[in-house]
Design a protein around this motif. Structure first.
Motif, PDB file in Angstrom:
ATOM      1  N   ARG A 174       2.048   6.626  -7.016  1.00  0.00           N
ATOM      2  CA  ARG A 174       0.999   7.560  -7.439  1.00  0.00           C
ATOM      3  C   ARG A 174       1.426   9.005  -7.236  1.00  0.00           C
ATOM      4  O   ARG A 174       1.076   9.882  -8.037  1.00  0.00           O
ATOM      5  CB  ARG A 174      -0.287   7.276  -6.669  1.00  0.00           C
TER       6      ARG A 174
ATOM      7  N   SER B  64      -3.702   3.850 -12.539  1.00  0.00           N
ATOM      8  CA  SER B  64      -2.587   4.661 -13.021  1.00  0.00           C
ATOM      9  C   SER B  64      -1.290   3.866 -13.114  1.00  0.00           C
ATOM     10  O   SER B  64      -0.296   4.369 -13.630  1.00  0.00           O
ATOM     11  CB  SER B  64      -2.374   5.870 -12.105  1.00  0.00           C
TER      12      SER B  64
ATOM     13  N   VAL C  49       2.323   1.691  -3.559  1.00  0.00           N
ATOM     14  CA  VAL C  49       1.310   2.172  -4.508  1.00  0.00           C
ATOM     15  C   VAL C  49       1.116   3.679  -4.346  1.00  0.00           C
ATOM     16  O   VAL C  49       1.059   4.425  -5.333  1.00  0.00           O
ATOM     17  CB  VAL C  49      -0.021   1.424  -4.311  1.00  0.00           C
ATOM     18  N   GLU C  50       1.023   4.136  -3.113  1.00  0.00           N
ATOM     19  CA  GLU C  50       0.855   5.569  -2.860  1.00  0.00           C
ATOM     20  C   GLU C  50       2.089   6.353  -3.301  1.00  0.00           C
ATOM     21  O   GLU C  50       1.984   7.439  -3.885  1.00  0.00           O
ATOM     22  CB  GLU C  50       0.581   5.806  -1.384  1.00  0.00           C
TER      23      GLU C  50
ATOM     24  N   GLU D  80      -5.229  -0.096  -9.023  1.00  0.00           N
ATOM     25  CA  GLU D  80      -4.810   1.290  -9.200  1.00  0.00           C
ATOM     26  C   GLU D  80      -4.598   1.509 -10.697  1.00  0.00           C
ATOM     27  O   GLU D  80      -3.569   1.110 -11.258  1.00  0.00           O
ATOM     28  CB  GLU D  80      -3.529   1.571  -8.414  1.00  0.00           C
TER      29      GLU D  80
ATOM     30  N   GLU E 208       0.826  -1.205   0.000  1.00  0.00           N
ATOM     31  CA  GLU E 208       0.000   0.000   0.000  1.00  0.00           C
ATOM     32  C   GLU E 208       0.862   1.257   0.000  1.00  0.00           C
ATOM     33  O   GLU E 208       0.545   2.241  -0.675  1.00  0.00           O
ATOM     34  CB  GLU E 208      -0.948  -0.016   1.199  1.00  0.00           C
TER      35      GLU E 208
END
Length: 298
Positions: free
Chosen positions: A137, A154, A133-134, A152, A130
């Motif tokens: 992003r 993107s 992923v952040e 996700e 997690e």
């Protein structure tokens, strides 16, 4: 002043002869004279003294020659660096790693990549899926090793392989005598688990496996770091679970036992932004894929 005029001036200053300089530059002598005159006009400085028989630098021209050479050299170096970046030969890649890959996949990736691309800086960090992923992003990292599933849009995702869990328990634990542990054998045993917040899918799958075996797991402690879980297992707090790639970690008083096939597995993948255009990042991803493919086919 134009960049090409600097090249023309340096050629004339080094030859001190318009004819020879024009031959070196593959330019007609009248055109070369016109460009040097234009350079002097733009600077409002006389750089050369010339007659029909000789050419020499003025004091200002001698000083400007140093500047012109430095500018040309810096531009050439800049072009070379730019080409290296465009070819994936130079730059920076920020990588987010999982704990297990730090000790297994990552060393091979980094040694191979650094051997091929020594001018690329690799900046490493570790964390959970997690977090990676952040960070992808928000452009804090460029590549992340993550566990599936990920939703996700993107991100581009390339699955690598499955990672298997093993049990780590005190050498004095009664179950240490068994060669393999089943899910059912964990009933009523104190367990050291992985925090739900760091691996929600894995956590949920483990709970479901235990419920199918007819019991609710007795998780007495949670720890994000494998070293911490191993320490708790060595102290007899409970049976811990670590990825099989970590069983080479030195942990005094701990034994490892494989788990039955119905124990949840993790699907490792590499993730990057869909719109990633950096050649160095793309080359890094290619190295990861090639290494994993070679390991799987070995």
């Amino acid at each position: 002043m134009e960049f090409r005029q600097l090249k023309y001036f340096v050629a004339v200053a080094e030859e001190l002869h318009f004819g020879r300089a024009s031959e070196t530059l593959h330019l007609s002598q009248p055109a070369l004279s016109k460009q040097i005159q234009a350079l002097e006009n733009s600077l409002e400085i006389q750089l050369l003294e010339r007659t029909k028989h000789w050419v020499k630098l003025t004091p200002a021209g001698q000083k400007f020659l140093e500047t012109a050479r430095r500018v040309l050299r810096e531009v050439e170096e800049g072009i070379q660096v730019t080409r290296q970046v465009a070819d994936g030969q130079s730059g920076r890649v920020r990588i987010g790693l999982t704990e297990a890959t730090l000790f297994s996949l990552a060393p091979k990736i980094f040694s191979t990549y650094r051997e091929r691309y020594p001018q690329v800086d690799l900046i490493l960090s570790s964390g959970g899926t997690e977090a990676h992923v952040e960070q992808l992003r928000t452009h804090q990292i460029d590549v992340g090793l993550v566990y599936l599933p990920i939703r996700e849009p993107s991100l581009a995702i390339y699955p690598l392989y499955e990672e298997t869990y093993i049990a780590a328990l005190s050498a004095s634990h009664p179950l240490a005598r068994q060669k393999q542990l089943s899910i059912a054998s964990l009933a009523d045993q104190p367990l050291v688990g992985y925090p739900r917040s760091l691996a929600p899918v894995l956590y949920a799958d483990f709970i479901k496996c235990c419920e199918r075996a007819g019991f609710v797991p007795n998780i007495v402690q949670e720890a994000a770091l494998a070293q911490t879980r191993l320490g708790l297992a060595a102290a007899g707090v409970g049976i811990a679970f670590v990825l099989a790639d970590l069983q080479n970690l030195s942990a005094k008083g701990v034994v490892y036992r494989p788990l039955s096939d119905d124990f949840p597995k993790l699907k490792l993948a590499v993730a990057w932004r869909q719109n990633e255009s950096s050649p160095v990042v793309q080359e890094f991803i290619k190295v990861i894929r090639a290494i994993v493919l070679s390991q799987l086919s070995a």
